[in-house]
Motif scaffolding. Sequence first.
Motif, PDB file in Angstrom:
ATOM      1  N   UNK A 332       0.851  -1.187   0.000  1.00 47.35           N
ATOM      2  CA  UNK A 332       0.000   0.000   0.000  1.00 47.35           C
ATOM      3  C   UNK A 332       0.890   1.241   0.000  1.00 47.35           C
ATOM      4  N   UNK A 333       0.654   2.108  -0.982  1.00 48.81           N
ATOM      5  CA  UNK A 333       1.457   3.318  -1.146  1.00 48.81           C
ATOM      6  C   UNK A 333       0.627   4.530  -0.734  1.00 48.81           C
ATOM      7  N   UNK A 334       1.117   5.289   0.209  1.00 45.13           N
ATOM      8  CA  UNK A 334       0.420   6.479   0.671  1.00 45.13           C
ATOM      9  C   UNK A 334       0.808   7.693  -0.162  1.00 45.13           C
ATOM     10  N   UNK A 335      -0.201   8.442  -0.604  1.00 45.00           N
ATOM     11  CA  UNK A 335       0.014   9.708  -1.294  1.00 45.00           C
ATOM     12  C   UNK A 335      -0.539  10.873  -0.467  1.00 45.00           C
ATOM     13  N   UNK A 336      -0.826  10.600   0.820  1.00 45.77           N
ATOM     14  CA  UNK A 336      -1.552  11.596   1.614  1.00 45.77           C
ATOM     15  C   UNK A 336      -0.744  12.872   1.846  1.00 45.77           C
ATOM     16  N   UNK A 337       0.596  12.802   1.745  1.00 48.34           N
ATOM     17  CA  UNK A 337       1.413  14.003   1.946  1.00 48.34           C
ATOM     18  C   UNK A 337       1.113  15.074   0.907  1.00 48.34           C
ATOM     19  N   UNK A 338       0.679  14.637  -0.278  1.00 44.32           N
ATOM     20  CA  UNK A 338       0.525  15.595  -1.367  1.00 44.32           C
ATOM     21  C   UNK A 338      -0.784  15.461  -2.134  1.00 44.32           C
ATOM     22  N   UNK A 339      -1.673  14.564  -1.720  1.00 45.49           N
ATOM     23  CA  UNK A 339      -2.946  14.374  -2.430  1.00 45.49           C
ATOM     24  C   UNK A 339      -3.930  15.473  -2.047  1.00 45.49           C
TER      25      UNK A 339
END
Length: 405
Positions: A332-339
């Motif tokens: 699982x890859x998190x993009x929450x820093x920049x989404x």
Amino acid sequence: MSTLRLGSVDAGKLPADKGDFLRPYHRWMATRLRDREQFRDEANFQWQDFKEQSGNLVFRLQRFLKNKGFFPNAELSGIFGYGTQSATRLFQEYVYSIEGNKSIGLPDGVVGPKTWSHIDRWESNGIINDWARHDLNNPTEEFRLWFEILNKAKSHYSSSDNKIMADVAGYPKTSDTYAPQHWDFDPAKTHLIGIRRNPDLSAQKRENDDLFILLIKGLAFTFWGSTDPSASMADRSDEAFLVEGQHKYRLSWHKIASAQKIYKALRPYSKGVLVYRDKVADNALTDADIAAGLDEPNTTINIHWSGDGRTNFSAGCQVIAGRSYIDPSGRVISCKDYAGISYDDLARGKTRGAYNVLSDLVVCYNKPDDDCVWYTLGREKNLSEVNSSFPADYLKKSLNELKNV
């Protein structure tokens, strides 16, 4: 090292006719946008001019992206166009999220000092994108298993008694929706699977609670979002529900008339896709709606961004959340820093996150002469119907992992 961005051009590589160069990419925009001799930089609401500069840095960048597996079909043109921007973002995303090296900064498609330093690092150390190790001759196991399921589905629904499939097969007009006997599951083509979970659940504001699987170049990527409309987003009470089955799409643009909002998305290929409408106005797809029959082919049921996932942006479209995705290794890859949550966030430097990964993969990995994505939509219960060994908790488990990032 000079900064490169969309529109940068190596010395002597400026196209003789900018309009001719851009026309194949802009043909589906509204007329007043299609005729602009500028690139649409969807990352920052700007339109970028062609900007010639000394040297051949764009060529060097394109050669790097091609050799490292981010842009296998790149033409080394010396023009930083849409493909180069997409491949650059994939590289930046890979370094940031897969390698976990956040010093590269956010994946914005701009090649500044931080990105150049990582290009130098990869070149010095002979690093290759792991995704490049797979192709049709060496697919991932998940890629292979999904095609087994797709072909079982074709066999099953070509012969079974199913009202939706019968409606599609008997529809008298041409559309971009296909009957089961005409479904095409060639693994050399790009396929997107949508798994619909609760279409018959009445909800004014639907959640993003469906899965999407992108099958491309021997790889499988998992995304999440919604296959069903949120009534609060629709401008009519009988909102559209895309029919289950296979549909032909092309990479194009969403918000095609808005100079400030237009961005890359998938659109029905030509004639439009088939939909049922919520005839009983209960904000669900029920047997009564299906009994009422198919609506006219619809050219506006796009596949597009749905913010970071907390709000369903669909008025009938298939929408992809930006917060997270699952890569071909199953991580699982998190993009929450920049989404970004909204368009306002994009103006503040956020991106569309995981949605960009999906669209950039299609841009970079589709063959140059192939502008098509085959989209197959089914229900969660269909999976066990066509494959009895399919894990019962697959969707719930995957969605929990993706949503709880």
